[in-house]
Design a protein around this motif. Structure first.
Motif, short mmCIF file in Angstrom:
data_model
loop_
_atom_site.label_atom_id
_atom_site.label_comp_id
_atom_site.label_asym_id
_atom_site.label_seq_id
_atom_site.Cartn_x
_atom_site.Cartn_y
_atom_site.Cartn_z
N GLN A 25 0.92 -1.25 -0.07
CA GLN A 25 -0.05 -0.02 -0.03
C GLN A 25 0.92 1.37 0.07
N THR A 56 -8.25 -1.14 -4.88
CA THR A 56 -8.07 -2.46 -4.36
C THR A 56 -6.74 -3.11 -4.91
N THR A 231 -13.92 -2.38 -7.17
CA THR A 231 -13.33 -1.76 -5.93
C THR A 231 -13.06 -2.88 -4.90
N GLY A 232 -13.55 -4.20 -5.02
CA GLY A 232 -13.30 -5.19 -3.95
C GLY A 232 -14.52 -5.53 -3.35
N ASN A 237 -10.68 -2.57 1.54
CA ASN A 237 -9.93 -3.08 0.10
C ASN A 237 -8.80 -2.22 -0.26
N SER A 238 -8.32 -0.94 0.20
CA SER A 238 -7.19 -0.38 0.11
C SER A 238 -6.10 -0.72 0.81
N MET A 243 -10.10 -8.36 -3.34
CA MET A 243 -9.86 -8.40 -4.99
C MET A 243 -10.31 -9.72 -5.37
#
Length: 256
Positions: A25, A56, A231-232, A237-238, A243
């Protein structure tokens, strides 16, 4: 929109912590232009009390070799990830900056972007079989009588799991398109799944997150299913959760 990024080292293997989500990330945020990185990190896309990042990424596709102490993973000079977002400007920003900068640092290791591929969008119908490319997590925050906060993670076999996945997807849909998604539906069913084998416990900074890999069936409105492709599925997700890709059969079963 989804892209596939391959990074290589010209100076030996790439060694990462076993819990590497935070570091991937951080690599993504460092690649973004500073203004976009700041906006996504500090503001995101607010909806009520929640702030969505709307991107994601996958687990590393290559299989890392654990070190003797099982604290790190050794990757043979190359790592590959997928990155996805429904907002093309976010994907475009990452892709453009990846080629412009070329050289990056990941856990103090110099790496270079060697390949960037735009992934062909799959055909989405009202029923698809999917493989999780990163663990899917969904949870509720509960409070004890004394005010202590408890995070309860749901298993894919829990009925609340599918309901909360659907609720989460509808929020993202409303945020993205400004339209009510209440009449839309989304259901997730585990197909090739074991609580013991597919549970992934991941440490992200100081937070322990429970998520699940595996093979699942998604049923519902194609528009809502496709939104989760970009988006996931679920929460976090981020941070590298939720995913998925269309399941192609046994040849893609490894690490499912």
């Amino acid at each position: 929109m989804r892209i596939k990024l391959t990074y290589e080292s010209l100076d030996g293997d790439i060694i990462l912590p076993k819990h590497y989500n935070y570091h991937i990330q951080a690599l993504i945020y460092k690649t973004f232009t500073p203004d976009l990185a700041t906006k996504l990190h500090n503001v995101g896309f607010p909806l009520g009390k929640r702030r969505f990042k709307l991107f994601t990424f996958s687990r590393i596709l290559e299989k890392g070799i654990p070190t003797k102490d099982n604290e790190k993973l050794i990757f043979k000079r190359k790592i590959t990830i997928y990155f996805s977002s429904p907002i093309e400007d976010i994907v475009g920003n990452l892709a453009e900056r990846s080629f412009k900068e070329r050289e990056f640092k990941l856990c103090n290791k110099k790496i270079y972007i060697s390949q960037l591929e735009i992934v062909t969008t799959p055909k989405i119908e009202n029923k698809v079989i999917i493989k999780a490319l990163s663990p899917i997590t969904i949870y509720s925050t509960l409070y004890k009588k004394d005010g202590e906060k408890i995070v309860h993670y749901y298993k894919p076999i829990d009925k609340e799991f599918s309901k909360l996945i659907e609720k989460n997807a509808k929020k993202k849909y409303h945020l993205l398109y400004g339209k009510d998604a209440e009449q839309m539906s989304l259901e997730i069913k585990p197909l090739k799944f074991s609580v013991q084998e597919n549970l992934k416990i991941i440490k992200f900074k100081d937070t322990i997150i429970e998520g699940y890999t595996g093979i699942y069936e998604l049923l519902g409105d194609p528009e809502l299913i496709y939104l989760t492709y970009e988006t996931g599925l679920g929460n976090k997700n981020s941070a590298g959760f939720g995913m998925w890709e269309i399941w192609r059969g046994k040849e893609s079963d490894e690490d499912a």
